[in-house]
Motif scaffolding. Sequence first.
Motif, mmCIF file in Angstrom:
data_model
loop_
_atom_site.group_PDB
_atom_site.id
_atom_site.type_symbol
_atom_site.label_atom_id
_atom_site.label_comp_id
_atom_site.label_asym_id
_atom_site.label_seq_id
_atom_site.Cartn_x
_atom_site.Cartn_y
_atom_site.Cartn_z
ATOM 1 N N PRO A 66 9.350 -2.052 -4.428
ATOM 2 C CA PRO A 66 8.159 -2.107 -3.589
ATOM 3 C C PRO A 66 8.010 -3.448 -2.874
ATOM 4 C CG PRO A 66 7.546 -2.382 -5.894
ATOM 5 C CD PRO A 66 9.025 -2.121 -5.863
ATOM 6 N N HIS A 107 9.653 10.329 -6.478
ATOM 7 C CA HIS A 107 8.851 10.130 -7.689
ATOM 8 C C HIS A 107 7.675 11.099 -7.779
ATOM 9 C CE1 HIS A 107 11.237 6.875 -9.228
ATOM 10 N NE2 HIS A 107 11.321 6.421 -7.993
ATOM 11 N N GLU A 160 -5.712 5.322 0.530
ATOM 12 C CA GLU A 160 -6.590 4.364 -0.139
ATOM 13 C C GLU A 160 -7.568 5.083 -1.077
ATOM 14 O OE1 GLU A 160 -6.223 3.404 3.918
ATOM 15 O OE2 GLU A 160 -7.851 1.956 3.592
ATOM 16 N N GLY A 211 1.534 4.883 5.180
ATOM 17 C CA GLY A 211 0.583 4.772 4.073
ATOM 18 C C GLY A 211 -0.199 3.485 4.155
ATOM 19 N N SER A 212 -1.100 3.281 3.188
ATOM 20 C CA SER A 212 -2.054 2.177 3.309
ATOM 21 C C SER A 212 -1.397 0.810 3.192
ATOM 22 C CB SER A 212 -3.186 2.339 2.297
ATOM 23 O OG SER A 212 -2.691 2.288 0.986
ATOM 24 N N SER A 213 -0.271 0.676 2.456
ATOM 25 C CA SER A 213 0.398 -0.631 2.429
ATOM 26 C C SER A 213 1.901 -0.492 2.640
ATOM 27 C CB SER A 213 0.088 -1.370 1.118
ATOM 28 O OG SER A 213 0.798 -0.783 0.047
ATOM 29 N N GLY A 214 2.308 0.591 3.303
ATOM 30 C CA GLY A 214 3.724 0.759 3.637
ATOM 31 C C GLY A 214 4.557 1.372 2.522
ATOM 32 N N ASN A 215 3.919 1.869 1.475
ATOM 33 C CA ASN A 215 4.662 2.444 0.358
ATOM 34 C C ASN A 215 4.538 3.965 0.258
ATOM 35 O OD1 ASN A 215 5.916 0.122 -1.217
ATOM 36 N ND2 ASN A 215 3.829 -0.603 -0.916
ATOM 37 N N ALA A 216 4.266 4.611 1.383
ATOM 38 C CA ALA A 216 4.228 6.072 1.380
ATOM 39 C C ALA A 216 5.646 6.616 1.212
ATOM 40 C CB ALA A 216 3.616 6.577 2.678
ATOM 41 N N ALA A 217 5.749 7.930 1.108
ATOM 42 C CA ALA A 217 7.045 8.623 1.083
ATOM 43 C C ALA A 217 7.933 8.212 -0.085
ATOM 44 C CB ALA A 217 7.785 8.427 2.411
ATOM 45 N N GLU A 218 7.334 8.024 -1.236
ATOM 46 C CA GLU A 218 8.129 7.853 -2.464
ATOM 47 C C GLU A 218 8.284 9.230 -3.110
ATOM 48 O OE1 GLU A 218 9.858 5.573 -3.641
ATOM 49 O OE2 GLU A 218 9.134 3.634 -2.888
ATOM 50 N N LEU A 219 8.760 10.180 -2.318
ATOM 51 C CA LEU A 219 8.755 11.580 -2.751
ATOM 52 C C LEU A 219 9.696 11.853 -3.920
ATOM 53 C CD1 LEU A 219 8.661 13.253 0.771
ATOM 54 C CD2 LEU A 219 6.742 12.763 -0.728
ATOM 55 N N ARG A 266 9.293 -6.973 -5.382
ATOM 56 C CA ARG A 266 10.142 -6.902 -6.557
ATOM 57 C C ARG A 266 11.166 -5.801 -6.332
ATOM 58 N NH1 ARG A 266 8.928 -4.695 -11.860
ATOM 59 N NH2 ARG A 266 6.944 -3.946 -11.073
ATOM 60 N N LEU A 320 6.163 0.863 -11.954
ATOM 61 C CA LEU A 320 6.954 -0.004 -11.057
ATOM 62 C C LEU A 320 6.077 -0.961 -10.282
ATOM 63 C CD1 LEU A 320 9.720 1.889 -9.029
ATOM 64 C CD2 LEU A 320 9.970 0.049 -10.677
ATOM 65 N N CYS A 360 11.190 4.755 -13.766
ATOM 66 C CA CYS A 360 9.980 4.238 -13.096
ATOM 67 C C CYS A 360 8.782 4.239 -14.027
ATOM 68 C CB CYS A 360 9.679 5.064 -11.847
ATOM 69 S SG CYS A 360 8.908 6.668 -12.182
ATOM 70 N N ASN A 411 -6.554 5.904 5.428
ATOM 71 C CA ASN A 411 -5.644 6.828 4.756
ATOM 72 C C ASN A 411 -6.364 7.476 3.577
ATOM 73 O OD1 ASN A 411 -2.835 6.191 6.055
ATOM 74 N ND2 ASN A 411 -3.788 4.209 5.663
ATOM 75 N N TRP A 450 3.469 5.793 -12.112
ATOM 76 C CA TRP A 450 4.564 4.871 -12.458
ATOM 77 C C TRP A 450 4.073 3.475 -12.797
ATOM 78 C CZ3 TRP A 450 7.684 4.597 -7.219
ATOM 79 C CH2 TRP A 450 6.903 4.006 -6.247
ATOM 80 N N HIS A 497 2.312 9.290 -3.899
ATOM 81 C CA HIS A 497 3.713 9.102 -3.511
ATOM 82 C C HIS A 497 4.051 9.766 -2.175
ATOM 83 C CE1 HIS A 497 4.358 6.999 -7.106
ATOM 84 N NE2 HIS A 497 4.539 8.010 -7.920
ATOM 85 N N CYS A 498 3.195 10.662 -1.704
ATOM 86 C CA CYS A 498 3.423 11.275 -0.382
ATOM 87 C C CYS A 498 2.941 10.340 0.715
ATOM 88 C CB CYS A 498 2.661 12.593 -0.249
ATOM 89 S SG CYS A 498 3.335 13.904 -1.233
ATOM 90 N N THR A 499 1.648 10.120 0.806
ATOM 91 C CA THR A 499 1.113 9.442 1.998
ATOM 92 C C THR A 499 0.375 8.150 1.661
ATOM 93 O OG1 THR A 499 -0.941 10.741 1.959
ATOM 94 C CG2 THR A 499 0.904 11.648 3.234
ATOM 95 N N GLU A 500 0.416 7.712 0.417
ATOM 96 C CA GLU A 500 -0.217 6.470 -0.027
ATOM 97 C C GLU A 500 -1.626 6.272 0.551
ATOM 98 O OE1 GLU A 500 1.040 2.630 1.196
ATOM 99 O OE2 GLU A 500 0.823 1.765 -0.776
#
Lengths: 322, 322
Positions: free
Chosen positions: B78, B169, A263, B159-167, B88, A293, B181, A136, A291, A258-261
Amino acid sequence: MVMQNKNYIGIDFGGTNIKIGCFSANLKLLWKTSIPTNAQMGPDAVIDRIADVIKEMASKKNTPLETIKAVGIGTPGPAKYSDGVLIRCANLPKFINVPISRMLWEKLGKPVILENDANTACFGEFVAGAGKNIKNMVFFTLGTGIGAGIISDGKLLQGSSGNAAELGHMIVNVNGRLCACGQKGCVEVYASASNTAKRATEAIAAGAGSNLKAVLEKNGQITCKDVYDHLAEGDKLAKKITDETAEVLGVLCVNALHCTEPEKIVFAGGMIGAGKPLLDRIKYYFKQHVWKLKQEDDIEICFATLGEDAGIIGAAALAKDL
Amino acid sequence: MVMQNKNYIGIDFGGTNIKIGCFSANLKLLWKTSIPTNAQMGPDAVIDRIADVIKEMASKKNTPLETIKAVGIGTPGPAKYSDGVLIRCANLPKFINVPISRMLWEKLGKPVILENDANTACFGEFVAGAGKNIKNMVFFTLGTGIGAGIISDGKLLQGSSGNAAELGHMIVNVNGRLCACGQKGCVEVYASASNTAKRATEAIAAGAGSNLKAVLEKNGQITCKDVYDHLAEGDKLAKKITDETAEVLGVLCVNALHCTEPEKIVFAGGMIGAGKPLLDRIKYYFKQHVWKLKQEDDIEICFATLGEDAGIIGAAALAKDL
């Protein structure tokens, strides 16, 4: 002589020059060349010349046309990439609705894949440069504009018609500065090389004291390189302008995260010539703006490693994946 | 009795309630239920109760445990989604580094997939709601916060660890309003339901005239629903606040377009109860703010169609894809 049908042509079609490279199946460069675009000659003549140059080089460099399996070409957008049609381009005024893939196929008899030029450079860095061994990645090229590409789960992210990853046109200030694209407050209108230079010019016109004033008076313009040269010399305005550019690029990294995370976030283009002072500032502002968070220490922000060849490598690699 | 091993459980794990649904292989709802989360009981007790309810309902509703093939669960992040571990969550204070997938697997003996709750709702709308028959979609849920999900080329973007699409933010005003945040100028800090209400409250405190003042005095607070109720009655402040929310959401759509180029942008969550006046304003501001380089008439901005069941449908559909 490499006679198996297993080489690939990568073309990087720019407003000024067209770079053409021939690569083996493992993406080793066999030859490359560059010709002036001469866009004013119009699409037919330009595409004829590309085909002629490929034929001539293929013959001269012992990679005859029979060994070429496919052709990849990167162009500025917007285009209908899936159909191989260039819709329009600021630097190529006569290129309107040009079926560039079909035209090249008719001349060369090879399958042709058309892709956005930032995407081909992104894919080049992904397969052979800064993005090797990750899955990624987000890629930015900082020049007159800001191009971008996204690798998601090992693949170039295309979107519904191939125009995804225009991240340089994400809005970071609602109703901010007016961009040439028609939007207000895009990343590009602050942080591209040309807009960095433009902000310096505007600041001087508004009375800011700086050694850049002498440059403007002597050359009639300030370039982005002038700004970074004066940053190295400790000029205060150059520092302020660089900080503003880096802050917007740091925020761009936050938004890309925040879009595609990814690496890795990889910056390329002329502006990375500014080196570590610029990269360090981008990283600083990323940390300032991201952030709290969740720790985001795993993401790496770095420069591209392939230089100007990224586009032809990426285009050839996409042709190989056809 | 449906005896083949081919049903799927979808769980929508919220701070207040936990919704649980059982679906057939073609995602037909067989039964659903909802229990209070009682997060203060801590992870062990809460997860025990989820397993007990599933066993009880499975037996009562003629879908015995043997017929359940897999379980999908959506939670706020997350999390380390690929490992099934909740890191958390603001609304679940005792849930820190909880291996929720493993714990449920130990209780039920079924494979469990953990996903972000906005992603499960997004996937639900994609397979069975507003996103049916398209391949690229962006989804927003407008509530206390703004959750998001991205479907790219028919798949949930991880995303690389499943946290993509936090749009929610993404930053749309560099150094803007401070979000919970820790970032400044996020979309969420302007345009979530709670921040829309908060901006109305602040405006009244700053002296703005509005019938909302009486609501504030009577109830001690203003809700987002109050703002939209007063919009319908022609209140000027409600109109101003709604316009500001819609403008930021319109810009969010511009940025979403430039990220992954979806065919549809789908809004869900409590705030879409505001209906057509809100949707029309979002579309208006999208057109105002989007670039002119290329027509963007093909993109559809609309509301979700599945309501509160999107999360359990999506979680079950993800379990099916396991």
